[in-house]
Design an enzyme around this catalytic site. Structure first.
Site, PDB file in Angstrom:
ATOM      1  N   ARG A   1      44.968  47.414  50.277  1.00  0.00           N
ATOM      2  CA  ARG A   1      44.475  48.123  49.094  1.00  0.00           C
ATOM      3  C   ARG A   1      43.094  48.679  49.412  1.00  0.00           C
ATOM      4  O   ARG A   1      42.171  47.928  49.762  1.00  0.00           O
ATOM      5  CB  ARG A   1      44.408  47.161  47.905  1.00  0.00           C
ATOM      6  CG  ARG A   1      43.933  47.792  46.603  1.00  0.00           C
ATOM      7  CD  ARG A   1      43.823  46.731  45.508  1.00  0.00           C
ATOM      8  NE  ARG A   1      45.099  46.065  45.297  1.00  0.00           N
ATOM      9  CZ  ARG A   1      45.231  44.746  45.159  1.00  0.00           C
ATOM     10  NH1 ARG A   1      44.172  43.955  45.255  1.00  0.00           N
ATOM     11  NH2 ARG A   1      46.420  44.217  44.942  1.00  0.00           N
TER      12      ARG A   1
ATOM     13  N   ARG B   1      36.176  43.335  42.668  1.00  0.00           N
ATOM     14  CA  ARG B   1      37.131  44.239  43.304  1.00  0.00           C
ATOM     15  C   ARG B   1      36.822  45.705  42.977  1.00  0.00           C
ATOM     16  O   ARG B   1      35.773  46.011  42.433  1.00  0.00           O
ATOM     17  CB  ARG B   1      38.537  43.840  42.877  1.00  0.00           C
ATOM     18  CG  ARG B   1      38.862  42.389  43.303  1.00  0.00           C
ATOM     19  CD  ARG B   1      40.303  42.038  43.101  1.00  0.00           C
ATOM     20  NE  ARG B   1      40.606  40.698  43.596  1.00  0.00           N
ATOM     21  CZ  ARG B   1      41.828  40.177  43.631  1.00  0.00           C
ATOM     22  NH1 ARG B   1      42.864  40.888  43.198  1.00  0.00           N
ATOM     23  NH2 ARG B   1      42.035  38.967  44.089  1.00  0.00           N
TER      24      ARG B   1
ATOM     25  N   LYS C   1      39.009  35.862  41.436  1.00  0.00           N
ATOM     26  CA  LYS C   1      38.844  37.317  41.470  1.00  0.00           C
ATOM     27  C   LYS C   1      38.060  37.801  40.255  1.00  0.00           C
ATOM     28  O   LYS C   1      38.056  37.174  39.198  1.00  0.00           O
ATOM     29  CB  LYS C   1      40.203  38.005  41.525  1.00  0.00           C
ATOM     30  CG  LYS C   1      41.113  37.720  40.341  1.00  0.00           C
ATOM     31  CD  LYS C   1      42.482  38.338  40.561  1.00  0.00           C
ATOM     32  CE  LYS C   1      43.444  37.972  39.427  1.00  0.00           C
ATOM     33  NZ  LYS C   1      44.793  38.517  39.658  1.00  0.00           N
TER      34      LYS C   1
ATOM     35  N   LYS D   1      36.931  41.553  38.122  1.00  0.00           N
ATOM     36  CA  LYS D   1      37.237  42.976  37.979  1.00  0.00           C
ATOM     37  C   LYS D   1      36.245  43.648  37.045  1.00  0.00           C
ATOM     38  O   LYS D   1      35.894  43.099  36.003  1.00  0.00           O
ATOM     39  CB  LYS D   1      38.665  43.147  37.448  1.00  0.00           C
ATOM     40  CG  LYS D   1      39.721  42.591  38.388  1.00  0.00           C
ATOM     41  CD  LYS D   1      41.130  42.717  37.820  1.00  0.00           C
ATOM     42  CE  LYS D   1      42.162  42.169  38.783  1.00  0.00           C
ATOM     43  NZ  LYS D   1      43.542  42.278  38.239  1.00  0.00           N
TER      44      LYS D   1
ATOM     45  N   CYS E   1      54.418  46.901  37.711  1.00  0.00           N
ATOM     46  CA  CYS E   1      53.808  46.465  38.966  1.00  0.00           C
ATOM     47  C   CYS E   1      54.826  46.644  40.101  1.00  0.00           C
ATOM     48  O   CYS E   1      55.974  47.030  39.867  1.00  0.00           O
ATOM     49  CB  CYS E   1      53.368  45.006  38.864  1.00  0.00           C
ATOM     50  SG  CYS E   1      54.739  43.835  38.741  1.00  0.00           S
TER      51      CYS E   1
ATOM     52  N   CYS F   1      56.304  41.888  46.888  1.00  0.00           N
ATOM     53  CA  CYS F   1      55.329  40.946  46.344  1.00  0.00           C
ATOM     54  C   CYS F   1      55.883  39.521  46.415  1.00  0.00           C
ATOM     55  O   CYS F   1      56.945  39.241  45.856  1.00  0.00           O
ATOM     56  CB  CYS F   1      54.978  41.297  44.905  1.00  0.00           C
ATOM     57  SG  CYS F   1      53.796  40.120  44.189  1.00  0.00           S
TER      58      CYS F   1
ATOM     59  N   CYS G   1      55.943  39.050  37.287  1.00  0.00           N
ATOM     60  CA  CYS G   1      55.474  37.670  37.151  1.00  0.00           C
ATOM     61  C   CYS G   1      54.347  37.684  36.121  1.00  0.00           C
ATOM     62  O   CYS G   1      53.957  38.753  35.644  1.00  0.00           O
ATOM     63  CB  CYS G   1      55.001  37.131  38.505  1.00  0.00           C
ATOM     64  SG  CYS G   1      53.351  37.669  38.983  1.00  0.00           S
TER      65      CYS G   1
ATOM     66  N   CYS H   1      49.480  42.296  36.838  1.00  0.00           N
ATOM     67  CA  CYS H   1      49.138  43.524  37.554  1.00  0.00           C
ATOM     68  C   CYS H   1      49.606  44.789  36.829  1.00  0.00           C
ATOM     69  O   CYS H   1      48.983  45.837  36.944  1.00  0.00           O
ATOM     70  CB  CYS H   1      49.718  43.492  38.962  1.00  0.00           C
ATOM     71  SG  CYS H   1      49.047  42.180  39.996  1.00  0.00           S
TER      72      CYS H   1
END
Length: 567
Positions: A74, A144, A206, A208, A426, A432, A471, A475
């Site tokens: 990414r 990110r 993470k 964002k 996603c 994935c 899931c 995303c």
């Protein structure tokens, strides 16, 4: 009471020598196409995830072969702006060195390569670097890719906001030299690495960040840890309202996890932007949960320590006091498709890219078309957080040629419905490793089914914000949709209802673990009621709440899992 044991990821980061690990040695290991031990996780800090093609996993096992290991990369692309010259470079790499040959536009306003084998990884980073792109900190426990509203119409305001997105991204980047040393053959210095903002063990989870320009909430601020809402005065950016603690991921069966809207901390002038960004990050760094990664995001820190405590600590670290928030309003979050003219006289063409997947298909040569446009376009490209692409900065005399190329290659089609434009998924299967159900591959046909239901009930010109994730990790941002599907198992999903068009309300679970066919039966009934009972202009998500079909989520930490009938 003794302190809780730290998660193993904390050990991994502490022992990684500032994210180097033994990645260099792993690259030389030809016995496996994958990465070993800690390196499987460490490559994420360099913008990559190890994956394999799950469609052929059993076949390869039967042949006594290991899974077809490869990586997804990414890119870091603050604000989603890329030049035609850069596009031609990434197009060529995808064509020559990716198993799948595609470029995928993501909900994080950047692009991904899928299916890059270990032997090509270093070459991939060097190709990107040659055109001014990297993948530093697009995954892992760091801040990110920073999103920014894709709004080339108000060119001056957007340029200011975009510049701040870039500054925030650079300010919060890891300072370790590991990326340069490992992938770009950078000089190895004897001086130690330092991480003044992220710390030697980086963030608990993470993180964002977005910059958004009202009235378009096209970056979905409530899906992010830190958001800067642009406040303008006479078309000039004067400061930001700061929203903290949004996030959509959860874990099936764990009611201590839940989606959460971001909390408005207040207004700051432009001069305090970087200090506040660093203060929010360092406060989360020091207060976040490092024992349970499922409760490590900023949203849980705010709930655990208290919003006012967290806010006061940010003010202390930044040396500021938040002022009262300035008024703003979100009126929508979709992209503006087709041609629009900016205040600078330039023209901008927004293309709908289903699932963000740019590849040549029979009758739709999307990848070839983008390549041909990049060869002649004199402006730039802008990737949106809704997986679409804007050909920006087109002079009036070039419009006809650009449009001709787009139509010839299937990039511009008048037949795309509003429903399709408002649907998103996603990646999910087959690449994935977290996917429990289909998302990207099921979306096109499923949207056709929903279009049929809308037409059946006389609503063909209307649309529902519809999103699917394979899931519960969020995303595809299904937890900000009017209808959100969250994968549970192959062909089975949790059905959530009641988000709104502005992206400021989280939907509640309506039915659990039902088949995709059962979901269509439920939607048939619900759309029929919406058609018959709606008030003038009433959106689907607002209707199901007003009609008592679903209760609104008011406070996620308190009522997200409450039974619809107990509220």
């Amino acid at each position: 009471m003794s302190e809780q044991k730290l998660s193993d990821n904390e050990r991994l980061k502490r022992e990684s020598n500032f994210l180097r690990g033994t990645i260099e040695q792993d690259l030389q290991d030809e016995l496996t196409g994958g990465f070993n031990g800690d390196n499987f996780q460490l490559i994420r800090f360099h913008g990559m995830y190890q994956q394999d093609d799950r469609d052929i996993r059993n076949e390869r096992t039967a042949q006594k072969l290991e899974p077809l290991h490869n990586v997804m990369l990414r890119a870091r692309l603050p604000g989603g702006i890329i030049t035609p010259e850069q596009w031609l470079v990434i197009d060529r790499f995808a064509e020559e060195s990716s198993i799948y040959g595609s470029i995928r536009l993501t909900t994080r306003q950047t692009f991904q390569f899928h299916g890059v084998l270990k032997r090509d990884i270093k070459h991939m980073h060097q190709v990107l670097n040659s055109t001014g792109i990297d993948s530093i900190a697009t995954a892992g426990d760091v801040n990110r890719n920073v999103l920014c509203t894709s709004n080339p119409v108000e060119s001056e305001l957007h340029q200011e906001a975009y510049e701040w997105a870039k500054k925030i991204s650079e300010h919060l980047l890891p300072k370790t030299r590991a990326y340069t040393e490992l992938w770009l053959d950078g000089e190895r210095l004897d001086t130690p690495d330092e991480e003044p903002i992220l710390g030697s063990t980086y963030l608990p989870r993470k993180f964002k960040t977005t910059v958004v320009i009202p009235p378009q909430n096209d970056v979905d601020v409530h899906a992010n840890d830190l958001n800067f809402v642009a406040i303008a005065d006479n078309g000039k950016l004067v400061g930001f309202n700061v929203l903290v603690g949004g996030g959509l991921a959860m874990t099936h069966g764990d009611n201590s996890t839940y989606p959460r809207k971001a909390t408005d901390f207040g207004f700051i002038p432009l001069s305090h932007t970087l200090e506040v960004a660093a203060a929010v990050v360092t406060t989360q760094r020091d207060m976040g949960n490092r024992s349970n990664r499922k409760n490590a995001k900023t949203k849980y820190t705010l709930e655990r320590v208290g919003i006012e405590v967290f806010k006061a600590e940010v003010e202390k670290r930044a040396g500021i006091a938040f002022a009262d928030s300035r008024p703003y309003e979100f009126t929508g979050r979709g992209d503006r498709f087709g041609w629009v003219e900016g205040i600078d006289g330039k023209h901008h063409l927004t293309l709908f890219i289903e699932n963000g997947r740019i590849l040549d298909y029979p009758g739709k040569q999307l990848k070839t078309g983008m390549n041909e446009i990049a060869k002649v376009h004199k402006g730039d490209f802008r990737l949106t957080a809704n997986q679409n692409l804007i050909i920006a900065g087109v002079a009036a005399e070039d419009k006809a040629h650009i449009e001709q190329l787009a139509r010839e290659h299937g990039l511009l089609e008048d037949s795309v419905t509003e429903q399709r434009k408002n649907s998103m998924a996603c990646v999910a299967l087959p690449t994935c490793p977290l996917a429990m159900a289909e998302a990207e591959r099921m979306l096109p046909a499923y949207v056709t089914d929903i279009e049929g239901l809308l037409a059946k009930h006389g609503m063909a010109d209307d649309a529902i914000i519809f999103r699917v994730t394979g899931c519960p990790n969020g995303c595809g941002r299904a937890m900000l949709a009017e209808v959100g599907l969250v994968g549970k198992a192959p062909g089975r999903y949790n059905l959530h209802l009641g988000g709104n068009r502005e992206g400021t309300r989280i939907p509640r679970m309506y039915k659990e673990n039902i088949t995709d066919a059962q979901i269509l039966e439920e939607l048939d009934t619900l759309i029929g009621r919406w058609s018959a009972e709606r008030e003038a202009g009433e959106a689907f998500g607002d209707f199901v709440i007003r009609a008592g079909i679903i209760a609104p989520v008011v406070d996620s930490a308190r009522d997200f899992y409450a039974s619809n009938y107990d509220i």
